[in-house]
Design a protein around this motif. Structure first.
Motif, PDB file in Angstrom:
ATOM      1  N   LEU A 133     -17.430  20.907   1.576  1.00  8.32           N
ATOM      2  CA  LEU A 133     -17.863  19.935   0.567  1.00  8.32           C
ATOM      3  C   LEU A 133     -19.380  19.896   0.388  1.00  8.32           C
ATOM      4  CD1 LEU A 133     -15.482  16.992   1.592  1.00  8.32           C
ATOM      5  CD2 LEU A 133     -15.209  18.551  -0.345  1.00  8.32           C
ATOM      6  N   ALA A 134     -20.072  20.930   0.824  1.00 10.52           N
ATOM      7  CA  ALA A 134     -21.538  20.926   0.760  1.00 10.52           C
ATOM      8  C   ALA A 134     -22.043  20.859  -0.682  1.00 10.52           C
ATOM      9  CB  ALA A 134     -22.095  22.172   1.458  1.00 10.52           C
ATOM     10  N   LYS A 135     -21.472  21.662  -1.572  1.00 12.91           N
ATOM     11  CA  LYS A 135     -21.916  21.685  -2.964  1.00 12.91           C
ATOM     12  C   LYS A 135     -21.613  20.352  -3.644  1.00 12.91           C
ATOM     13  CE  LYS A 135     -21.512  24.370  -7.235  1.00 12.91           C
ATOM     14  NZ  LYS A 135     -20.870  25.556  -7.885  1.00 12.91           N
ATOM     15  N   ARG A 138     -24.193  17.750  -2.549  1.00 12.75           N
ATOM     16  CA  ARG A 138     -25.489  17.857  -3.238  1.00 12.75           C
ATOM     17  C   ARG A 138     -25.420  17.256  -4.632  1.00 12.75           C
ATOM     18  NH1 ARG A 138     -25.396  23.007  -0.667  1.00 12.75           N
ATOM     19  NH2 ARG A 138     -24.625  23.994  -2.575  1.00 12.75           N
ATOM     20  N   HIS A 139     -24.313  17.505  -5.313  1.00 15.18           N
ATOM     21  CA  HIS A 139     -24.144  16.964  -6.662  1.00 15.18           C
ATOM     22  C   HIS A 139     -24.095  15.432  -6.641  1.00 15.18           C
ATOM     23  CE1 HIS A 139     -22.780  16.621 -10.787  1.00 15.18           C
ATOM     24  NE2 HIS A 139     -21.700  15.947 -10.386  1.00 15.18           N
ATOM     25  N   LYS A 143     -26.773  12.470  -8.157  1.00 18.10           N
ATOM     26  CA  LYS A 143     -26.346  11.370  -9.027  1.00 18.10           C
ATOM     27  C   LYS A 143     -26.718  10.022  -8.413  1.00 18.10           C
ATOM     28  CE  LYS A 143     -22.160  11.541 -10.580  1.00 18.10           C
ATOM     29  NZ  LYS A 143     -20.677  11.760 -10.597  1.00 18.10           N
ATOM     30  N   ALA A 144     -26.552   9.890  -7.105  1.00 20.91           N
ATOM     31  CA  ALA A 144     -26.880   8.631  -6.437  1.00 20.91           C
ATOM     32  C   ALA A 144     -28.373   8.353  -6.500  1.00 20.91           C
ATOM     33  CB  ALA A 144     -26.408   8.675  -4.987  1.00 20.91           C
ATOM     34  N   GLN A 145     -29.189   9.389  -6.335  1.00 22.43           N
ATOM     35  CA  GLN A 145     -30.644   9.221  -6.419  1.00 22.43           C
ATOM     36  C   GLN A 145     -31.063   8.792  -7.817  1.00 22.43           C
ATOM     37  OE1 GLN A 145     -31.998  13.032  -5.068  1.00 22.43           O
ATOM     38  NE2 GLN A 145     -31.859  12.498  -2.901  1.00 22.43           N
TER      39      GLN A 145
END
Length: 242
Positions: A133-135, A138-139, A143-145
């Motif tokens: 689930l690394a990719k 990151r996505h 979005k959270a940032q």
């Protein structure tokens, strides 16, 4: 994504060495981790993921001012359905395996001693990578940032708007006070016509109360316009419009 990782953590119970070998060897033995110990580790990880902040990868609950309230181990143990001793052992295993980072905290109290506080806990991004689930992580972190930045910008804008509205309200109140003073000066009776002066005084006092109340309403809710403030003031004073 967090729900998906919670689900995939169950794979560790079927094949420990394939999915999280560091956790399987956390007890320092060459033997496979006992089932009840594996289940406790998985449950504690799942409880931590429920309160994971993707921006900082920190376990906690957002607090006012943009801070983070740390969670105690007893709280996470309750969320995981574990007793205190089993949760402590599972936390030690997770730390040894590099699946959780814990930073103890304390504060000094009046008698000079120290009192322990809820430790800061982090979950490493590598845990997501171990289950493919690394990719996705990151996505979701990007979005959270972005959401965090948008909230911060909205808060700044709101504070600036509130400051401007309150300043306008204070200026409006100052203008009302000046107008009331002028009205009172004009309403003072002359040497004759005392009875007429009393009527004028009553009218002036009524208008003064209306203006003061309208100013208070404006200060309480700066978004209201001039006409609405005066209409509400007259209604609240329960006197008819002259």
């Amino acid at each position: 994504m967090l729900t998906e990782l919670m689900h995939r953590l169950g794979r560790y119970l079927d094949a420990p060495d394939e999915w999280l070998p560091s956790l399987n060897r956390a007890n320092g033995s060459t033997r496979q981790q006992r089932t009840e110990r594996s289940v406790a580790c998985v449950q504690l990880l799942r409880a931590s993921l429920k309160y994971l902040d993707l921006v900082t990868m920190r376990v906690g609950v957002p607090s006012t001012g943009g801070g983070m309230q740390n969670l105690t181990l007893p709280f996470l143990a309750k969320q995981a359905g574990l007793d205190q001793r089993r949760a402590e052992r599972a936390m030690r295993d997770l730390q040894k395996a590099g699946l959780t980072s814990v930073w103890p905290r304390c504060e000094r109290i009046n008698d000079g001693n120290y009192r322990g506080l809820a430790a800061i806990k982090y979950v490493p991004p590598a845990l997501f990578g171990a289950f493919g689930l690394a990719k996705w992580l990151r996505h979701e972190r990007s979005k959270a940032q972005l959401r965090q930045q948008m909230r911060a910008a909205a808060d700044v804008k709101q504070r600036r708007g509130d400051t401007r509205e309150h300043a306008r309200g204070r200026l409006w109140m100052a203008g009302l006070k000046n107008g009331v003073a002028e009205c009172a000066d004009r309403s003072r009776p002359g040497p004759t016509g005392a009875s007429r002066g009393k009527v004028v005084d009553a009218e002036a006092e009524f208008e003064r109360q209306i203006q003061i109340r309208a100013g208070q309403i404006k200060q309480a809710d700066p978004s209201l316009d001039h006409e609405t403030c005066f209409r509400l003031a007259r209604q609240q004073l329960a006197l008819p419009r002259r």
